[in-house]
Design an enzyme around this catalytic site. Structure first.
Site, PDB file in Angstrom:
ATOM      1  N   HIS A   1     -49.709 -15.306  -4.819  1.00  0.00           N
ATOM      2  CA  HIS A   1     -49.235 -15.339  -6.207  1.00  0.00           C
ATOM      3  C   HIS A   1     -49.610 -16.693  -6.775  1.00  0.00           C
ATOM      4  CE1 HIS A   1     -46.380 -16.099  -9.399  1.00  0.00           C
ATOM      5  NE2 HIS A   1     -45.610 -16.840  -8.637  1.00  0.00           N
TER       6      HIS A   1
ATOM      7  N   TYR B   1     -44.244 -17.068 -16.068  1.00  0.00           N
ATOM      8  CA  TYR B   1     -43.023 -17.876 -16.129  1.00  0.00           C
ATOM      9  C   TYR B   1     -43.393 -19.347 -16.113  1.00  0.00           C
ATOM     10  CZ  TYR B   1     -43.437 -18.405 -11.002  1.00  0.00           C
ATOM     11  OH  TYR B   1     -43.874 -18.686  -9.738  1.00  0.00           O
TER      12      TYR B   1
ATOM     13  N   ASP C   1     -20.167   9.368   2.771  1.00  0.00           N
ATOM     14  CA  ASP C   1     -19.329  10.574   2.779  1.00  0.00           C
ATOM     15  C   ASP C   1     -20.158  11.720   3.316  1.00  0.00           C
ATOM     16  OD1 ASP C   1     -20.912  10.860   0.473  1.00  0.00           O
ATOM     17  OD2 ASP C   1     -19.318  11.850  -0.653  1.00  0.00           O
TER      18      ASP C   1
HETATM   19  P1  FAD Z   1     -40.268 -19.796   4.515  1.00  0.00           P
HETATM   20  O1  FAD Z   1     -39.924 -20.895   3.611  1.00  0.00           O
HETATM   21  O2  FAD Z   1     -41.688 -19.375   4.566  1.00  0.00           O
HETATM   22  O3  FAD Z   1     -39.749 -20.180   5.932  1.00  0.00           O
HETATM   23  C1  FAD Z   1     -40.108 -19.436   7.063  1.00  0.00           C
HETATM   24  C2  FAD Z   1     -40.324 -20.418   8.166  1.00  0.00           C
HETATM   25  O4  FAD Z   1     -40.518 -19.726   9.384  1.00  0.00           O
HETATM   26  C3  FAD Z   1     -41.543 -21.273   7.956  1.00  0.00           C
HETATM   27  O5  FAD Z   1     -41.129 -22.604   7.895  1.00  0.00           O
HETATM   28  C4  FAD Z   1     -42.416 -20.981   9.132  1.00  0.00           C
HETATM   29  O6  FAD Z   1     -43.081 -22.117   9.597  1.00  0.00           O
HETATM   30  C5  FAD Z   1     -41.421 -20.480  10.141  1.00  0.00           C
HETATM   31  N1  FAD Z   1     -41.986 -19.606  11.156  1.00  0.00           N
HETATM   32  C6  FAD Z   1     -42.666 -18.464  10.953  1.00  0.00           C
HETATM   33  N2  FAD Z   1     -43.014 -17.909  12.104  1.00  0.00           N
HETATM   34  C7  FAD Z   1     -42.538 -18.708  13.065  1.00  0.00           C
HETATM   35  C8  FAD Z   1     -42.568 -18.659  14.485  1.00  0.00           C
HETATM   36  N3  FAD Z   1     -43.175 -17.666  15.143  1.00  0.00           N
HETATM   37  N4  FAD Z   1     -41.969 -19.652  15.168  1.00  0.00           N
HETATM   38  C9  FAD Z   1     -41.354 -20.672  14.523  1.00  0.00           C
HETATM   39  N5  FAD Z   1     -41.295 -20.757  13.191  1.00  0.00           N
HETATM   40  C10 FAD Z   1     -41.876 -19.791  12.473  1.00  0.00           C
HETATM   41  N6  FAD Z   1     -38.628 -17.821  -5.234  1.00  0.00           N
HETATM   42  C11 FAD Z   1     -37.692 -18.017  -6.164  1.00  0.00           C
HETATM   43  O7  FAD Z   1     -36.543 -17.689  -5.957  1.00  0.00           O
HETATM   44  N7  FAD Z   1     -37.995 -18.590  -7.367  1.00  0.00           N
HETATM   45  C12 FAD Z   1     -39.259 -18.978  -7.659  1.00  0.00           C
HETATM   46  O8  FAD Z   1     -39.514 -19.496  -8.740  1.00  0.00           O
HETATM   47  C13 FAD Z   1     -40.268 -18.753  -6.703  1.00  0.00           C
HETATM   48  N8  FAD Z   1     -41.540 -19.081  -6.988  1.00  0.00           N
HETATM   49  C14 FAD Z   1     -42.499 -18.948  -6.015  1.00  0.00           C
HETATM   50  C15 FAD Z   1     -43.789 -19.375  -6.294  1.00  0.00           C
HETATM   51  C16 FAD Z   1     -44.751 -19.313  -5.319  1.00  0.00           C
HETATM   52  C17 FAD Z   1     -46.133 -19.774  -5.648  1.00  0.00           C
HETATM   53  C18 FAD Z   1     -44.417 -18.782  -4.035  1.00  0.00           C
HETATM   54  C19 FAD Z   1     -45.424 -18.718  -2.957  1.00  0.00           C
HETATM   55  C20 FAD Z   1     -43.148 -18.327  -3.783  1.00  0.00           C
HETATM   56  C21 FAD Z   1     -42.182 -18.413  -4.756  1.00  0.00           C
HETATM   57  N9  FAD Z   1     -40.879 -17.960  -4.531  1.00  0.00           N
HETATM   58  C22 FAD Z   1     -39.912 -18.170  -5.478  1.00  0.00           C
HETATM   59  C23 FAD Z   1     -40.510 -17.259  -3.294  1.00  0.00           C
HETATM   60  C24 FAD Z   1     -39.842 -18.196  -2.311  1.00  0.00           C
HETATM   61  O9  FAD Z   1     -40.566 -19.356  -2.197  1.00  0.00           O
HETATM   62  C25 FAD Z   1     -39.730 -17.540  -0.950  1.00  0.00           C
HETATM   63  O10 FAD Z   1     -39.279 -16.238  -1.063  1.00  0.00           O
HETATM   64  C26 FAD Z   1     -38.768 -18.312  -0.050  1.00  0.00           C
HETATM   65  O11 FAD Z   1     -39.093 -19.662  -0.024  1.00  0.00           O
HETATM   66  C27 FAD Z   1     -38.795 -17.755   1.363  1.00  0.00           C
HETATM   67  O12 FAD Z   1     -37.968 -18.531   2.184  1.00  0.00           O
HETATM   68  P2  FAD Z   1     -37.921 -18.277   3.745  1.00  0.00           P
HETATM   69  O13 FAD Z   1     -37.003 -19.257   4.325  1.00  0.00           O
HETATM   70  O14 FAD Z   1     -37.658 -16.847   3.990  1.00  0.00           O
HETATM   71  O15 FAD Z   1     -39.434 -18.473   4.207  1.00  0.00           O
HETATM   72  N1  THG Z   2     -23.571  19.216   0.935  1.00  0.00           N
HETATM   73  C1  THG Z   2     -23.441  19.004   2.245  1.00  0.00           C
HETATM   74  N2  THG Z   2     -23.266  17.788   2.751  1.00  0.00           N
HETATM   75  C2  THG Z   2     -23.255  16.698   1.925  1.00  0.00           C
HETATM   76  C3  THG Z   2     -23.367  16.871   0.545  1.00  0.00           C
HETATM   77  C4  THG Z   2     -23.535  18.173   0.047  1.00  0.00           C
HETATM   78  N3  THG Z   2     -23.123  15.469   2.460  1.00  0.00           N
HETATM   79  C5  THG Z   2     -23.402  14.327   1.625  1.00  0.00           C
HETATM   80  C6  THG Z   2     -22.842  14.511   0.256  1.00  0.00           C
HETATM   81  N4  THG Z   2     -23.308  15.784  -0.290  1.00  0.00           N
HETATM   82  C7  THG Z   2     -21.341  14.523   0.365  1.00  0.00           C
HETATM   83  N5  THG Z   2     -20.681  14.661  -0.906  1.00  0.00           N
HETATM   84  C8  THG Z   2     -19.853  15.687  -1.223  1.00  0.00           C
HETATM   85  C9  THG Z   2     -18.923  15.486  -2.227  1.00  0.00           C
HETATM   86  C10 THG Z   2     -17.998  16.466  -2.534  1.00  0.00           C
HETATM   87  C11 THG Z   2     -18.031  17.661  -1.859  1.00  0.00           C
HETATM   88  C12 THG Z   2     -18.980  17.895  -0.900  1.00  0.00           C
HETATM   89  C13 THG Z   2     -19.889  16.894  -0.565  1.00  0.00           C
HETATM   90  C14 THG Z   2     -16.986  18.697  -2.135  1.00  0.00           C
HETATM   91  N6  THG Z   2     -15.745  18.271  -2.351  1.00  0.00           N
HETATM   92  C15 THG Z   2     -14.639  19.175  -2.648  1.00  0.00           C
HETATM   93  C16 THG Z   2     -13.653  18.446  -3.539  1.00  0.00           C
HETATM   94  O1  THG Z   2     -13.646  17.226  -3.563  1.00  0.00           O
HETATM   95  O2  THG Z   2     -12.886  19.110  -4.206  1.00  0.00           O
HETATM   96  C17 THG Z   2     -13.958  19.698  -1.435  1.00  0.00           C
HETATM   97  C18 THG Z   2     -13.130  18.696  -0.685  1.00  0.00           C
HETATM   98  C19 THG Z   2     -12.302  19.312   0.413  1.00  0.00           C
HETATM   99  O3  THG Z   2     -11.998  20.518   0.401  1.00  0.00           O
HETATM  100  O4  THG Z   2     -11.928  18.503   1.299  1.00  0.00           O
HETATM  101  O5  THG Z   2     -17.268  19.868  -2.125  1.00  0.00           O
HETATM  102  O6  THG Z   2     -23.703  18.406  -1.163  1.00  0.00           O
HETATM  103  N7  THG Z   2     -23.484  20.043   3.078  1.00  0.00           N
END
Ligand code: FAD
Ligand code: THG
Length: 820
Positions: free
Chosen positions: A220, A253, A549
């Protein structure tokens, strides 16, 4: 584990924050290893410009950012200059209203301002080019390296150690658990817990322990201008003062660096980085990163040219300047834009916290520390869960395509129902061919193709209109990915009968000795009933929060079919599975399901069915294994749409036959196929919650309105102790009904109390137009003292709609439709 010995791989912003959060909780045996020097390690953090815009469509991501800001302010590592996003198109201006809504819903201060006010905040702007802006005073610049160093030093003062130049090459395990790591130099470090905070190296490290970490390192562009006279100030202390600025219409930005501007650009082609060649000089002349700063690739001028041109238009002061320095920096992108957090299920003790922006870093670290030490984070992080991905989404092709698309779309205006265009058709039900013939418009979910509505039903609009049914016009935004046909389908379901493709509903077979006991322990309701019972029940986490659920159908003594919500349920179940006896199998793809629902459902199905399906013989929430024609089926009298009828399951090879039998028999009953939009509206009428949207681990059953699924008589189950000890909730999930029949909202809108001040008291989760009452219904989390009949206001884009808190369910509270 009271005091685990922890090794963190990576001393970037995530690793250092995590060391701080762990040691703050008394977990002080922490060793942080990094392949680079401390603390400018060469990772992404070393050169991150550190812009922090907190507002995000995800409540979780916003909260992770808000915590990060609060912490960095306290550490003196944050310049709270505010954030400013400007709109140069009407579409963006509307989008900024939506973002303002999110900010209010999730508690970030901000306001929409006119061009003059934007100019006053950021004098370099040409205010004639903008329509307005969104100003967020608590946003600003994280000094990422300062924050990393300060957190590391605090961790060190509590006993942690940080070791530079230690590249971890192996993760050591014994008896199926992590026991430490080995470095390139051959040194070994013991550990009970190893956390990979390796940033964009994370996928490679994960692969060493058989884990797919779906992130793509992506380049980037970031550049600095020359000195700008407009930024020079007398007696200036060097601290930035201009708000951080976003010009999303052109993928740009900006921040201040002394009297220069820094410009970040996302408008270029996606540049995924091949990690195997990152540091190898290539004969082909491809530029590579340097060993001292592996996260920086050489700047590619041509890619930046459009970004510069657009910048000079918005900020005329750039006219005389040029790019003085720039680089293509590397950081992680994921298929859905969310971070990746969690513990390796097959190698307990190995955790990941990757694809994390500086913006969310401290929040992610806090959630990780809670998760590692207490068993669950206090913030719901299911959107970031390592195990949220469906199987096809773990393929290299899927990860690369979708992560590249996430880069392209990073600043785009994305409709909540806009689904990816590629890869598609990864999972199709056996009814797919028939659905296409009926003109299905498909949405994607869980890699499945799901009909949203059917063009074949267009003719019903005229018929129902003549009978007095309204089909209100929608505004441009809510009218996208939508058809009024869905109103006809919903109405038709309540008046006649409809077939719904329920194949994508995740389902498991749980079997073997101990299956019943296992499900009793995992869920809140009593599932130990006679064969043929179906039970609606919840899974809770250790804190009493709702993990999912489920419906649990007992098909045999130790044979159950579980209806679930997605991959996270399988993960949760697997983690708790006893080592012997019980088997869990995902049978979703091998089977199919059609929901036949509506007042005529029994008339349609009975002649085809080998069994007596009268109300007396086949009661509500019962299951039966029988035949439809010659197709072996499992029928469950369950209906998420709240109508008489059944979910009919068959093995996949019978699917087409099953559909044809039902559809052909349906002709004399005027049966239709109906889609997801109708389905959603009907379940809202019935008060049924959707996990992940309406309720998550942050909520306890009573507050979410599913307390009835917790058995008072039952013995112990997972989460019971916490639930019993829980304080009464401060917020509850309510149904609200809109006053204006044309009002439509889409979810995540802020809610205020009518007549009170403008303070936001809650937010909408899901919403849909009810064809039964001719108004939209929504769920909203509201203060617990809000009562049925109270008036609220919901702000949707540029509109404000009145709504009234309604008793539940809005439609058929006596359950007459279902139990007949
Ligand atoms: P890193 O800072 O990369 O740290 C990971 C570390 O792991 C590194 O130090 C590396 O050396 C270490 N490492 C990796 N593998 C190993 C290994 N095998 N053994 C030991 N050490 C290892 N984010 C924002 O929020 N705002 C911004 O404005 C923004 N701008 C950006 C602009 C640019 C140009 C870039 C590149 C990034 C930007 N980001 C921004 C993103 C942000 O920089 C990153 O998402 C963030 O810094 C990641 O942090 P991290 O700690 O996960 O990774
Ligand atoms: N069908 C089946 N499984 C499911 C869903 C489904 N699992 C995930 C998700 N959907 C679960 N959500 C619901 C929400 C409400 C109901 C069923 C699944 C339901 N409720 C009745 C009530 O609240 O009046 C009955 C409750 C009861 O008698 O205890 O029917 O769509 N297979």
């Amino acid at each position: 584990m009271a005091q685990p010995k922890v090794v963190i791989i990576g001393a970037g912003i995530v690793g250092t924050s995590l060391a701080d959060e762990l040691t703050a909780r008394g977990c002080t045996d922490v060793t942080v290893l990094d392949r680079g020097p401390m603390f400018a390690t060469g990772g992404s953090t070393s050169h991150a410009p550190g812009l922090v815009f907190q507002t995000n469509g995800s409540k979780t991501m916003t909260e992770l950012a808000t915590y990060t800001v609060e912490k960095f302010v306290e550490l003196g590592a944050f310049d709270q200059v505010g954030g400013l996003e400007v709109a140069t198109t009407e579409a963006r201006w509307t989008e900024l209203h939506r973002r303002h809504g999110w900010a209010r819903a999730w508690g970030v201060p901000g306001e929409l301002i006119d061009p003059a006010a934007c100019k006053a905040l950021h004098p370099l702007l040409d205010e004639r080019r903008i329509i307005g802006g969104f100003h967020t005073p608590t946003d600003g610049l994280a000094r990422a390296l300062t924050a990393a160093t300060a957190q590391a030093e605090r961790a060190i003062s509590r006993g942690a150690r940080f070791l530079p130049h230690q590249e971890v090459t192996d993760v050591l395990d014994r008896d199926g658990r992590v026991v430490g790591v080995r470095t390139a130099a051959g040194d070994e470090f013991d550990a009970d817990v190893v956390v990979s905070a390796a940033g964009f190296w994370g996928a490679q490290l994960g692969a060493r322990v058989g884990l797919t970490v779906p992130l793509v390192p992506m380049a980037h562009q970031y550049a600095k201008t020359g000195q700008l006279a407009e930024l020079r100030r007398d007696g200036w202390d060097g601290d930035p003062r201009l708000p951080i600025l976003r010009h999303q219409d052109q993928d740009l930005y900006y921040r201040e660096h002394g009297d220069r501007l820094g410009i970040g650009f996302y408008g270029h082609r996606p540049m995924p980085v091949d990690m195997t060649t990152l540091l190898t000089d290539s004969d082909g002349g491809i530029d590579t990163a340097s060993e001292s700063m592996p996260s920086m690739l050489p700047f590619t001028d041509d890619d930046f040219a459009p970004g510069w041109a657009a910048s000079a238009e918005l900020l005329p002061a750039l006219g005389d300047s040029k790019v003085e320095e720039g680089f293509n920096g590397i950081f992680s992108f994921t298929p859905d834009g969310f971070s990746i957090m969690g513990e390796h299920r097959d190698l307990p003790g190995f955790w990941v916290a990757e694809a994390v922006w500086v913006t969310h870093s401290a929040g992610v670290a806090k959630a990780m520390a809670e998760w590692i030490l207490d068993g669950a984070p206090t913030t719901d992080v299911h959107e970031c869960d390592l195990y949220r991905f469906e199987e096809p989404a773990k393929s290299p092709e899927f990860i690369l395509k979708t992560s590249s698309q996430a880069f392209v779309e990073v600043y785009d205006i994305l409709h909540p129902h806009q689904y990816r265009s590629d890869p598609r058709n990864l999972r199709v039900s056996p009814f797919h061919r028939r659905e296409e013939e009926l003109g299905a418009h498909f949405f994607e979910g869980g890699c499945w193709e799901r009909p949203a509505w059917y063009e074949a039903n267009a003719g019903l609009i005229g018929e129902l209109s003549s009978a007095g049914v309204d089909f209100p016009e929608r505004d441009d935004w809510s009218g996208r990915f939508y058809s009024p046909i869905s109103i006809a389908e919903a109405r038709w379901t309540r008046e006649h009968v409809a077939l719904y493709d329920m194949t994508p509903l995740t389902r498991y077979e749980v079997s073997g000795p101990g299956a019943c006991d296992f499900l009793q322990r995992m869920t809140t309701n009593n599932v130990d009933k006679r064969t043929g019972s179906v039970t609606y029940t919840l899974m809770l986490d250790e804190t009493g929060g709702i993990r999912s659920d489920l419906t649990v159908a007992r098909l045999g003594d130790e044979l159950f079919q579980v209806g679930a919500n997605g991959p996270l349920d399988m993960d949760w179940i697997r983690r708790h599975l006893p080592s012997t006896g019980v088997t869990v199998r995902d049978v979703t793809g091998a089977t199919c399901c059609v929901g036949v629902w509506g007042p005529r459902a029994r008339d349609l199905v009975a002649p085809l069915c080998a069994a007596d399906i009268s109300h007396e013989a086949f009661g509500y929430f019962r299951a039966l294994q029988t035949f439809i024609g010659s197709v072996p089926v499992t029928m469950m009298r369950v209906s998420y749409v709240g109508e008489l009828g059944w979910e009919i399951y068959a093995s996949a090879e019978h699917g087409l036959k099953l559909w044809d039998l039902l559809f052909d028999a349906g002709r004399e009953h005027r049966a239709i196929a109906a889609g997801r939009i109708a389905f959603n509206s009907l379940r809202l009428e019935k008060g049924y919650r959707a996990w992940g949207t309406d309720m998550t681990t942050e909520h306890q059953p009573g507050a979410a309105g599913v307390g009835f699924a917790v058995s008072a008589k039952k013995g112990d189950f997972l989460g019971k102790a916490a639930l019993d000890a829980a304080a009464p909730p401060s917020k509850v999930l309510r149904s609200i009904v809109f006053d204006d029949p044309t009002a439509v909202v889409l979810g995540k809108e802020p809610v205020t109390l009518a007549g009170a001040d403008d303070a936001t008291v809650g937010y909408v989760t899901s919403a849909g137009y009810s064809a039964s009452i001719g108004r939209s219904i929504a769920y909203a989390w509201l203060p617990a003292d809000v009562e049925v009949g109270d008036a609220v206001r919901v702000d949707y884009l540029t509109e404000t709609y009145g709504a009234t808190v309604h008793s539940e369910p809005v439609v058929d509270p006596e359950m007459k439709l279902i139990r007949r």
